[in-house]
Design an enzyme around this catalytic site. Structure first.
Site, PDB file in Angstrom:
ATOM      1  NE  ARG A   1     -25.692  35.803 -13.634  1.00 44.37           N
ATOM      2  CZ  ARG A   1     -26.398  36.154 -14.712  1.00 44.37           C
ATOM      3  NH1 ARG A   1     -27.558  36.783 -14.586  1.00 44.37           N
ATOM      4  NH2 ARG A   1     -25.958  35.871 -15.924  1.00 44.37           N
TER       5      ARG A   1
ATOM      6  CB  SER B   1     -20.618  34.287 -16.307  1.00 43.61           C
ATOM      7  OG  SER B   1     -21.098  34.536 -17.597  1.00 43.61           O
TER       8      SER B   1
ATOM      9  CD  GLU C   1     -22.663  34.106 -12.179  1.00 44.56           C
ATOM     10  OE1 GLU C   1     -23.273  33.105 -11.771  1.00 44.56           O
ATOM     11  OE2 GLU C   1     -22.532  34.384 -13.374  1.00 44.56           O
TER      12      GLU C   1
HETATM   13  N1  EPU Z   1     -18.042  41.386 -24.492  1.00 45.56           N
HETATM   14  C1  EPU Z   1     -16.804  41.492 -25.093  1.00 45.56           C
HETATM   15  N2  EPU Z   1     -15.995  40.387 -25.136  1.00 45.56           N
HETATM   16  C2  EPU Z   1     -16.376  39.199 -24.639  1.00 45.56           C
HETATM   17  C3  EPU Z   1     -17.644  39.066 -24.030  1.00 45.56           C
HETATM   18  C4  EPU Z   1     -18.453  40.174 -23.966  1.00 45.56           C
HETATM   19  O1  EPU Z   1     -16.420  42.537 -25.570  1.00 45.56           O
HETATM   20  O2  EPU Z   1     -15.589  38.260 -24.729  1.00 45.56           O
HETATM   21  C5  EPU Z   1     -18.939  42.569 -24.398  1.00 45.56           C
HETATM   22  C6  EPU Z   1     -19.516  43.007 -25.713  1.00 45.56           C
HETATM   23  O3  EPU Z   1     -19.656  44.401 -25.639  1.00 45.56           O
HETATM   24  C7  EPU Z   1     -20.897  42.346 -25.726  1.00 45.56           C
HETATM   25  C8  EPU Z   1     -21.286  42.457 -24.267  1.00 45.56           C
HETATM   26  O4  EPU Z   1     -20.040  42.306 -23.555  1.00 45.56           O
HETATM   27  O5  EPU Z   1     -21.789  43.034 -26.549  1.00 45.56           O
HETATM   28  C9  EPU Z   1     -22.289  41.430 -23.788  1.00 45.56           C
HETATM   29  O6  EPU Z   1     -21.762  40.149 -24.050  1.00 45.56           O
HETATM   30  P1  EPU Z   1     -22.656  38.823 -24.019  1.00 45.56           P
HETATM   31  O7  EPU Z   1     -23.980  39.068 -24.630  1.00 45.56           O
HETATM   32  O8  EPU Z   1     -21.832  37.707 -24.540  1.00 45.56           O
HETATM   33  O9  EPU Z   1     -22.953  38.583 -22.497  1.00 45.56           O
HETATM   34  P2  EPU Z   1     -22.042  38.729 -21.194  1.00 45.56           P
HETATM   35  O10 EPU Z   1     -22.297  40.041 -20.545  1.00 45.56           O
HETATM   36  O11 EPU Z   1     -20.637  38.343 -21.470  1.00 45.56           O
HETATM   37  C10 EPU Z   1     -24.015  37.778 -19.722  1.00 45.56           C
HETATM   38  C11 EPU Z   1     -24.264  36.724 -18.689  1.00 45.56           C
HETATM   39  C12 EPU Z   1     -24.332  35.346 -19.333  1.00 45.56           C
HETATM   40  C13 EPU Z   1     -25.457  35.365 -20.370  1.00 45.56           C
HETATM   41  C14 EPU Z   1     -25.153  36.468 -21.396  1.00 45.56           C
HETATM   42  C15 EPU Z   1     -26.235  36.631 -22.450  1.00 45.56           C
HETATM   43  C16 EPU Z   1     -23.301  37.518 -16.615  1.00 45.56           C
HETATM   44  C17 EPU Z   1     -22.242  37.325 -15.589  1.00 45.56           C
HETATM   45  N3  EPU Z   1     -23.229  36.732 -17.671  1.00 45.56           N
HETATM   46  O12 EPU Z   1     -22.713  37.561 -20.271  1.00 45.56           O
HETATM   47  O13 EPU Z   1     -24.670  34.422 -18.308  1.00 45.56           O
HETATM   48  O14 EPU Z   1     -25.576  34.124 -21.015  1.00 45.56           O
HETATM   49  O15 EPU Z   1     -25.039  37.729 -20.697  1.00 45.56           O
HETATM   50  O16 EPU Z   1     -27.332  37.267 -21.897  1.00 45.56           O
HETATM   51  O17 EPU Z   1     -24.170  38.358 -16.425  1.00 45.56           O
HETATM   52  C18 EPU Z   1     -23.707  32.966 -16.668  1.00 45.56           C
HETATM   53  O18 EPU Z   1     -24.165  33.710 -15.803  1.00 45.56           O
HETATM   54  O19 EPU Z   1     -23.070  31.905 -16.368  1.00 45.56           O
HETATM   55  C19 EPU Z   1     -23.884  33.301 -18.079  1.00 45.56           C
HETATM   56  C20 EPU Z   1     -23.304  32.604 -19.050  1.00 45.56           C
END
Ligand code: EPU
Length: 337
Positions: free
Chosen positions: A165, A239, A328
């Protein structure tokens, strides 16, 4: 270029937050770019801010005493070279339309970035990433106008200091370069790297074995549709909080405490969820029930409410887990920016 005066920044931001900008310049063709500096001078403006579609940006209540420069330059040029395809996409193109064009031509590289709101020109700024891909890995050149040296130039990915990011565009060289086009070098064929877990699970559940770019892009859009708010339906900046990177020597501690992580990346969404914050509302902002990193603006009108909401959420998470949340999205007109 089109020039507008006294524009509510909230109308330019998917979060719907921000006071008035003194001017907005809409840049519609590359020839407009060299007019930016003379126009700022003519209007006596000291400050400017580059913006795409506002999917990751909002502003303070004081607004902006300068010009917001909107990149509206459109166009995608495609050149095929053996099994490689070169795409020159102009900054004002919608990001997902560009992704669709690449997958329709059978190209791999950005298919997992399908469905991300925003423009092509904004994509390198925060090095957008999702489902195991980051845009930096598909970029071959970035076409910019250098506001410091007053010239057009092409940057290579290695000039941009990309990381999670982050790039020179949102850190060391913030505001220096107007990104007017991005060149991508993509390959025909399928993604070779391992699939992101939730994507693999989705495909298994649907009995889909193909890894064709179009299939993956469509799957990613479906997963996103279920979890992430659509900017046109609910106000948000995607995010709001970043995942948190820790030093290598803290990995054992994370395991002992049962905190999920991917290498040195802590899943901040998990921290927020386990702090009991899903669906909770603070000053008109709601922590999404489906994706904890996302903050939805249900009814707030001011940046000061957002600051209060973020302070409360951060305090709760820090008291429970000892991690400081990091924001972010970008803030136009932020104190000390
Ligand atoms: N998790 C939870 N609860 C939640 C969300 C996530 O427990 O409500 C934990 C779980 O362990 C899950 C892990 O986090 O396995 C990863 O969650 P997820 O795949 O939903 O992704 P994220 O880390 O919440 C990031 C990006 C998103 C992107 C997703 C998918 C950032 C800040 N966000 O989210 O990007 O779509 O991965 O790759 O890195 C954005 O930047 O606007 C965005 C949406």
């Amino acid at each position: 270029m089109i020039i507008r005066e006294n524009v509510e920044i909230s109308s330019l931001s998917t979060m719907k937050i921000g006071g008035v900008a003194r001017y907005v310049f809409e840049i519609e063709k590359t020839a407009d770019i060299s007019e930016i500096l003379p126009k700022l001078e003519e209007l006596g403006l000291k400050k400017y801010y580059f913006l795409g579609s506002g999917a990751n940006t909002f502003a303070t209540d004081a607004g902006f005493d300068g010009a917001i420069i909107l990149n509206k330059i459109k166009g995608i040029e495609v050149k095929e070279k053996e099994n490689k395809v070169l795409f020159l996409a102009y900054g004002g193109e919608n990001w997902d339309d560009f992704v669709e064009k690449t997958v329709e031509l059978g190209c791999t590289g950005v298919e997992c970035l399908a469905g991300i709101p925003g423009t092509v020109g904004a994509a390198p700024v925060q090095n957008i990433g999702a489902y195991g891909q980051e845009v930096k890995d598909s970029i071959s050149e970035i076409y910019v106008y250098d506001m410091k040296e007053n010239n057009f130039l092409h940057l290579k990915p290695e000039d941009c200091n990309f990381s999670y990011r982050r790039s020179i565009f949102n850190s060391s060289e913030r505001g220096r370069y107007f990104i007017y086009a991005v060149e991508f070098m993509l390959k025909k064929g399928e993604m070779k790297t391992e699939l992101y877990r939730s994507l693999a699970t989705y495909l298994e559940e649907k009995n889909i074995s193909s890894r064709e770019p179009k299939v993956l892009a469509d799957a990613v859009r479906k997963i996103r549709d279920k979890k992430l708010p659509k900017p046109e339906e609910e106000a948000s900046s995607g995010s709001f909080f970043k995942n948190i990177y820790v030093e290598r020597d803290r990995i054992a501690e994370l395991d002992e405490r049962g905190i999920p992580h991917h290498g040195t990346k802590v899943n901040t969404g998990w921290l927020i969820e386990k702090a009991g914050l899903l669906g909770k509302t603070f000053y008109g902002f709601r922590v999404s029930e489906k994706a904890a990193l996302v903050l939805i603006n249900d009814s707030a009108k001011s940046y000061s409410d957002l600051k209060k909401a973020v302070a409360e959420i951060s305090k709760i998470v820090e008291e429970k887990f000892g991690f400081k949340l990091e924001q972010e999205p970008n803030v136009i007109g932020k104190e000390n920016d």
